[in-house]
Design a protein around this motif. Structure first.
Motif, PDB file in Angstrom:
ATOM      1  N   LYS A  26       0.832  -1.203   0.000  1.00  0.00           N
ATOM      2  CA  LYS A  26       0.000   0.000   0.000  1.00  0.00           C
ATOM      3  C   LYS A  26       0.866   1.253   0.000  1.00  0.00           C
ATOM      4  N   SER A  74       3.595   3.728  -1.550  1.00  0.00           N
ATOM      5  CA  SER A  74       4.110   4.125  -2.854  1.00  0.00           C
ATOM      6  C   SER A  74       5.627   4.142  -2.837  1.00  0.00           C
ATOM      7  N   LEU A 125      -6.812   2.396  -3.899  1.00  0.00           N
ATOM      8  CA  LEU A 125      -5.747   1.820  -4.718  1.00  0.00           C
ATOM      9  C   LEU A 125      -6.329   0.805  -5.701  1.00  0.00           C
ATOM     10  N   TRP A 164      -1.510   4.303   0.463  1.00  0.00           N
ATOM     11  CA  TRP A 164      -2.773   4.210  -0.258  1.00  0.00           C
ATOM     12  C   TRP A 164      -3.871   3.581   0.606  1.00  0.00           C
ATOM     13  N   LEU A 211       1.231   5.283  -9.840  1.00  0.00           N
ATOM     14  CA  LEU A 211       0.799   4.995  -8.472  1.00  0.00           C
ATOM     15  C   LEU A 211       1.960   4.662  -7.549  1.00  0.00           C
ATOM     16  N   LYS A 246       3.563   8.324   1.157  1.00  0.00           N
ATOM     17  CA  LYS A 246       2.171   8.159   0.737  1.00  0.00           C
ATOM     18  C   LYS A 246       1.711   6.726   0.992  1.00  0.00           C
TER      19      LYS A 246
END
Length: 401
Positions: free
Chosen positions: A190, A192, A205, A200, A260, A198
């Motif tokens: 999760k 990045s 996501l 998600w 992402l 960051k």
């Protein structure tokens, strides 16, 4: 603001209509004027007015001709005729053309105000109905997609009987036939990679990944992307050309990483018969489970090898540097988690990629060797035979790919 346009060949009349009522207070903006029918039609095509005042007696194109053409061009525009002609034939034709109102010059302020207010009520009602229709269509489309996802998820995981599948399948209009590709994927983290701070939200996501995949797959004949259980996404695609499909998946994986900052765990299979998809899913699911228990460094190393396997000089030290670990330590982790050395891991991936290329009869053996990281065709063939028991040429002739 509602847009009003005035079409009349007399400047005095146009100026008077512009100043007669407090248009801005009524939520109306006078956006354009025209002195002849031809100019009015061309201007209306550009600005799409909601309401239009039209005189009948104008040069180049009279008001009735203008209204008829305007209906085909902008059927939602309401037209109020303001004319000096009190002849029944004109009024009759105006009614036939569905003119909203017919006022005679000199028009009284109260009369014009009443006509405009009635028009505003109709415009407002139409806008509300349009928004409601758009909302309903959006809801229906959203619910249909949700139902399709739920159906496919239950079917692929074996929660539907054959009878239930055959009864519900026709409603979703997914006309798969021939070879079908099944892709199963799961985000590795999760967090990045490109933005370490960051984290998600899992559902966001998943939504983002599905959107990217959905944008890339429409170039193929039939496709469906849907969630399967927690954190897993599946994609069914009818195969037109396997090489094209693999290129799309590779591009998709790169796009997810670039935009992402998240790596994906991917598993892919091809089934000859659509009914075989659930069984194939279970195999891919088990494969993902085995992969997901690997330590993060080993997992990322595999992903790196699967991305850069084509580099002839790809070495343990280079990969270890990319993973920010000592080469000896990485070698021990690979042996412990996978039971293979670095060279064996790389060779396995290269031979699997070579088998994929063998599916394309136009590819020469020496070209395949170069594509998977071997400068020497002889050494590639020797390694291939050692791994599979047959040479690349024999493998292709047997049709075992």
């Amino acid at each position: 603001m509602w847009k009003l346009m005035i079409a009349d060949d007399e400047p005095r009349i146009r100026n008077g209509l512009r100043k007669t009522l407090p248009w801005s207070e009524m939520g109306i903006e006078v956006v354009a004027e025209a002195e002849n029918g031809k100019e009015a039609l061309e201007t209306a095509a550009l600005i799409c007015p909601d309401l239009m005042f039209v005189d009948i007696n104008m040069p180049f194109m009279n008001g009735l001709e203008l209204i008829e053409k305007l209906q085909a061009q902008n059927p939602d525009c309401l037209v109020i005729v303001i004319s000096g002609h009190d002849e029944f034939a004109y009024a009759q034709q105006a009614v036939r053309l569905n003119v909203f109102d017919y006022l005679l010059k000199p028009v009284q302020k109260t009369e014009l105000s009443a006509a405009v207010n009635k028009a505003l009520e109709v415009l407002m009602k139409d806008r509300v109905e349009l928004k409601h229709t758009q909302w309903m269509n959006h809801k229906l489309e959203f619910n249909a997609l949700t139902m399709r996802e739920e159906f496919l998820s239950k079917w692929i995981t074996g929660q539907l009987t054959k009878e239930q599948f055959e009864e519900e399948w026709p409603f979703f209009q997914l006309h798969f036939h021939g070879q079908t590709s099944l892709l199963l994927l799961k985000p590795l983290s999760k967090v990045s990679v490109s933005a370490p701070n960051k984290i998600w939200d899992p559902s966001l996501l998943e939504f983002a990944i599905k959107n990217i995949l959905n944008e890339m797959l429409p170039q193929l004949p039939v496709s469906a992307v849907f969630s399967v259980g927690k954190g897993r996404i599946a994609a069914l695609t009818q195969i037109s050309k396997l090489t094209v499909l693999r290129a799309i998946y590779q591009d998709f994986e790169r796009t997810v990483m670039n935009y992402l900052g998240v790596s994906l765990l991917l598993s892919h299979a091809v089934v000859e018969q659509f009914e075989q998809v659930p069984a194939s899913y279970e195999q891919l699911h088990q494969e993902l489970l085995r992969e997901s228990v690997l330590t993060p460094i080993v997992m990322m190393t595999k992903k790196y090898l699967e991305t850069y396997y084509y580099k002839e000089d790809l070495s343990l030290s280079e990969v270890a540097e990319q993973m920010n670990v000592n080469a000896t330590y990485l070698s021990k982790l690979l042996k412990r988690d996978l039971g293979k050395s670095f060279v064996d891991c790389l060779t396995d991936i290269r031979i699997k990629k070579a088998i994929q290329h063998l599916n394309d009869p136009t590819s020469k053996i020496y070209e395949i060797a170069q594509k998977v990281g071997y400068q020497s065709q002889h050494y590639f063939s020797h390694t291939f035979k050692k791994m599979t028991g047959v040479s690349p040429l024999e493998y292709r002739k047997r049709g075992e790919y």
